[in-house]
Design a protein around this motif. Structure first.
Motif, PDB file in Angstrom:
ATOM      1  N   GLY A 115      15.067  49.404  14.981  1.00  0.00           N
ATOM      2  CA  GLY A 115      15.537  48.061  15.298  1.00  0.00           C
ATOM      3  C   GLY A 115      15.341  47.809  16.774  1.00  0.00           C
ATOM      4  O   GLY A 115      15.023  48.733  17.536  1.00  0.00           O
ATOM      5  N   PRO A 116      15.488  46.555  17.229  1.00  0.00           N
ATOM      6  CA  PRO A 116      15.325  46.265  18.654  1.00  0.00           C
ATOM      7  C   PRO A 116      16.157  47.211  19.507  1.00  0.00           C
ATOM      8  O   PRO A 116      17.327  47.463  19.234  1.00  0.00           O
ATOM      9  N   LEU A 117      15.534  47.734  20.560  1.00  0.00           N
ATOM     10  CA  LEU A 117      16.105  48.830  21.330  1.00  0.00           C
ATOM     11  C   LEU A 117      16.893  48.304  22.532  1.00  0.00           C
ATOM     12  O   LEU A 117      16.339  47.676  23.428  1.00  0.00           O
ATOM     13  N   GLY A 118      18.197  48.513  22.515  1.00  0.00           N
ATOM     14  CA  GLY A 118      19.020  48.145  23.655  1.00  0.00           C
ATOM     15  C   GLY A 118      19.232  46.651  23.788  1.00  0.00           C
ATOM     16  O   GLY A 118      18.986  45.872  22.866  1.00  0.00           O
ATOM     17  N   GLN A 119      19.674  46.235  24.966  1.00  0.00           N
ATOM     18  CA  GLN A 119      19.899  44.823  25.246  1.00  0.00           C
ATOM     19  C   GLN A 119      18.564  44.098  25.397  1.00  0.00           C
ATOM     20  O   GLN A 119      17.621  44.649  25.957  1.00  0.00           O
ATOM     21  N   PRO A 120      18.472  42.851  24.883  1.00  0.00           N
ATOM     22  CA  PRO A 120      17.207  42.119  25.010  1.00  0.00           C
ATOM     23  C   PRO A 120      16.812  41.926  26.475  1.00  0.00           C
ATOM     24  O   PRO A 120      17.648  41.595  27.319  1.00  0.00           O
ATOM     25  N   ALA A 121      15.546  42.163  26.770  1.00  0.00           N
ATOM     26  CA  ALA A 121      15.043  41.911  28.120  1.00  0.00           C
ATOM     27  C   ALA A 121      15.061  40.408  28.389  1.00  0.00           C
ATOM     28  O   ALA A 121      14.860  39.603  27.470  1.00  0.00           O
ATOM     29  N   PRO A 122      15.291  39.990  29.613  1.00  0.00           N
ATOM     30  CA  PRO A 122      15.178  38.568  29.925  1.00  0.00           C
ATOM     31  C   PRO A 122      13.736  38.108  29.760  1.00  0.00           C
ATOM     32  O   PRO A 122      12.802  38.884  30.018  1.00  0.00           O
TER      33      PRO A 122
END
Length: 533
Positions: A63-70
Motif C-alpha cells: 500500500g502507499p508507503l508512509g505519509q503522502p509526499a507534497p
C-alpha cells in the motif's frame, strides 16, 4: 460488438502454420521515431534524485508507503523518473537506442503520458506532456484562472490527473494487426510502473471511469489537427493521497479543458505508415464509455519482507528484458513461491487494486525449481472460484495442491521445456529459463460486461508482467515478456471446448546471457538536482 471483438481476437492469433497478419519484414526506412515531442512547447525540466535515496523494495506493494509526499516539482520529477523515464542508452557500432524504466514490446513504446496539474507547481494549472528523452514536461497549455480554480476544486488535495495514451502505429510498424494487443500490454506495464513509483511517495494510483475515452481524447488535446500518426487516450488516472471513492469531473470542466489553446506541434514519427484495418476497427470498438463512480476500498496488506535491505529505486532503473537465457540455472521452490505470492492481489494491492477484481490466472511451466517437480501448474489468482477451476479443462489434470499457503495446483508432471518453447513460437528462451508461464484471462466473462473490458484483460497481464520483471531483478535474475505464442495451441493443451479462458501473454524468468558487444551509457548526461533551500 462482442462478436466483432472476437473476430479481431481470432484474426490476431498466431498458429504453427501461419502467423497473424503483419508486415512480413521490417521497413527500416519507415521505423517510427522513438519519442513523441511537441515542437514549440515550453520545456519544464525535471529533477532526478540519486538512486541511493530510496525506500525498501518489499514495502511498496502493501500500500502507499508512509505519509503522502507534497505535490511539487520534486515529487512529480521523482514519480516520472521512477516509472516512465529512460533507464540507460545502449550502443553498438553506429546504432544507439534508449531503454526505459517501463517495458515495451520490441522496445517500441506506444504509451505516452499527459498530466493535468492544478495550480501549485506553477501559478496556473497545466496540461503537459512528459518527454522521457529530456526528462521534462512539454507545456501544452496554461489553464486560465477560472478553469485552473475549477480543476483544483474538483480534485482531492495533494494530487493530480495523469492520462495514458497509445500511438498504435509504433507497434503496427513491426507487428501489424496484432499490435493492438501489444499496445494494451504496454499500457498495463506503465500502470504498474506508475503504481509502484507512486507508492514509494505515499500516493495511490487509480483508474478513473467517469470520463469516456473519446471525450478524454479532447481533454488531452489528442483530437486536434497535426497528428500524422493517430494517438488515442486509453486511461485517466488519479495520482495522489489515497481516496475511498472516485470523484466526479464536471462536464463544464471537461469542456473547458477540451477547448484550451494548445502550444506545440506534434512531431511526425514516420515518413509513411501502413494502415491495418482490423487494428483500427478494434480500437474503435473497445473504447470505454463513461462509467458510474467507483468505490475504491483502501486495501492495505501486511508487508512481507522477502528481500531484506533491498532498495527499490536501483532495481527499478536496472530492469532489463533478457534476450536469451543460459538453460542451466535453477532456483529454490521458496523463491518461486515468493514470486507467486507477490502476484496475488490480496498480498499486493500495489499495483493490482488499481483495476479491481482479478480476471487472470497463471499456467506455469516449471523447469528448474529445486523442491518442486517439473511439470505444469496452475496459480488461481481469483479469476474464478477454486471449486470451478477444473470445469471445461482436461480430465487427466491432477489438481494436486502444491502449496499450503498459495492456491497453486500441480496439473501434470514431467519435462515441459519443449512444450513451453513450442507454444512460445518455438523460442528457446521459454525453455531455457527456470520457469515460464502463460497468462489465462476470463475472456467470455469480460466481453459479457462490454467490449471495452477486452483491453483491460491485457492491462492486468501487463501489470503481472511488470511485477515479475521486478521480482526477477530482485533475485539477481532476469525476465522477459513473450508476446509471440500460438494461442490456440495453448488452448488445445488445456483441451478447452469453449473460449472462457484465453491466453493473452507469456513470460519467462531465468539467468540471462548478455551481449557483451553492447555498450551501456547513462540515461541522462547529468544528474539534475533540486536547488538547496
Amino acid at each position: 460488438m462482442s462478436d466483432a471483438v472476437r473476430a479481431y481476437h481470432a484474426l490476431s492469433k498466431h498458429h504453427p502454420e501461419r502467423f497473424a497478419p503483419g508486415p512480413g519484414q521490417l521497413d527500416w526506412a519507415t521505423q517510427p521515431a522513438p519519442f513523441r515531442r511537441y515542437a514549440g512547447a515550453r520545456l519544464l525540466e525535471l529533477w532526478q534524485r540519486p538512486l541511493e535515496e530510496t525506500p525498501p523494495y518489499d514495502l511498496v506493494f502493501a500500500g502507499p508507503l508512509g505519509q503522502p509526499a507534497p505535490l511539487n516539482r520534486e515529487s512529480l520529477s521523482q514519480l516520472l523518473y521512477d516509472s516512465l523515464a529512460i533507464s540507460a542508452w545502449k550502443e553498438a557500432g553506429a546504432s544507439k537506442w534508449a531503454l526505459r524504466v517501463n517495458p515495451s514490446s520490441g522496445n517500441l513504446h506506444p504509451t505516452e503520458a499527459y498530466l493535468l496539474l492544478p495550480p501549485g507547481l506553477e501559478e496556473s494549472g497545466l496540461l503537459a506532456h512528459y518527454a522521457p528523452d529530456a526528462h521534462a514536461l512539454e507545456i501544452r497549455a496554461e489553464l486560465p484562472g477560472p478553469l485552473a480554480a475549477q480543476l483544483a476544486a474538483a480534485l482531492p488535495p495533494g494530487g493530480f490527473l495523469l492520462g495514458l495514451a497509445s500511438v498504435p502505429w509504433r507497434e503496427a510498424w513491426k507487428y501489424g494487426e496484432r499490435a493492438y494487443r501489444y499496445c494494451q500490454h504496454d499500457l498495463g506495464h506503465a500502470l504498474a510502473a506508475l503504481a509502484v513509483a507512486a507508492s514509494a511517495l505515499g500516493w495511490q494510483v487509480r483508474v478513473l471511469g467517469g470520463v469516456a475515452q473519446e471525450r478524454l481524447d479532447g481533454v488531452l488535446g489528442l483530437d486536434r489537427p497535426g497528428f500524422v500518426e493517430g494517438e488515442y487516450a486509453d486511461a485517466l488516472l488519479w495520482v495522489g493521497p489515497a481516496q475511498a471513492r472516485e470523484f466526479s469531473l464536471d462536464p463544464t470542466l471537461l469542456d473547458g479543458l477540451a477547448a484550451l489553446e494548445l502550444h506545440g506541434s506534434p512531431n511526425r514519427l514516420s515518413r509513411q505508415q501502413r494502415h491495418w484495418p482490423e487494428l483500427e476497427r478494434v480500437h474503435g470498438l473497445c473504447r470505454a464509455p463513461r462509467q458510474p463512480l467507483a468505490e475504491w476500498p483502501l486495501i492495505e496488506a501486511a508487508a512481507r519482507v522477502d528481500n531484506p535491505g533491498l532498495p527499490l529505486r536501483p532495481l527499478l532503473h536496472r530492469r532489463r528484458s533478457a534476450q536469451s537465457m543460459d538453460g542451466r540455472s535453477g532456483i529454490q521452490a521458496e523463491l518461486l513461491l515468493a514470486w507467486l505470492r507477490r502476484l496475488m492481489p490480496e498480498h499486493s494491492p500495489v499495483p493490482f487494486a488499481s483495476l479491481g477484481t482479478p480476471q487472470v490466472d497463471l499456467l506455469l511451466f516449471v523447469h528448474r525449481v529445486q523442491g518442486l517437480e517439473p511439470g505444469l501448474y496452475w496459480l488461481a489468482r481469483g479469476a474464478v472460484a477454486e471449486t470451478e477451476l477444473a470445469e471445461g479443462l482436461r480430465q487427466d489434470f491432477l489438481w494436486q495442491r502444491a502449496s499450503d499457503e498459495l492456491p497453486l495446483y500441480r496439473l501434470l508432471q514431467g519435462d515441459a521445456r519443449g512444450l513451453a518453447g513450442f507454444l512460445s513460437c518455438g523460442q528457446d528462451i521459454a525453455a531455457d529459463g527456470c520457469v515460464a508461464l502463460a497468462m489465462l484471462a476470463r475472456f467470455d466473462a469480460a466481453l459479457e460486461q462490454g467490449a471495452w473490458h477486452y483491453p483491460r484483460l491485457y492491462w492486468e497481464c501487463g501489470q503481472i508482467g511488470q511485477v515479475l520483471y521486478l521480482e526477477a531483478e530482485a533475485a539477481g535474475l532476469s525476465g522477459t515478456g513473450i508476446g509471440c505464442y500460438f494461442d490456440d495451441s495453448v488452448h488445445e493443451l488445456l483441451e478447452m471446448a469453449d473460449s472462457r479462458w484465453q491466453s493473452l501473454y507469456h513470460f519467462t524468468i531465468g539467468r540471462a546471457l548478455w551481449d557483451e558487444r553492447l555498450t551501456t551509457l547513462p540515461a541522462y548526461p547529468e544528474l539534475r538536482r533540486p536547488p538547496r533551500p
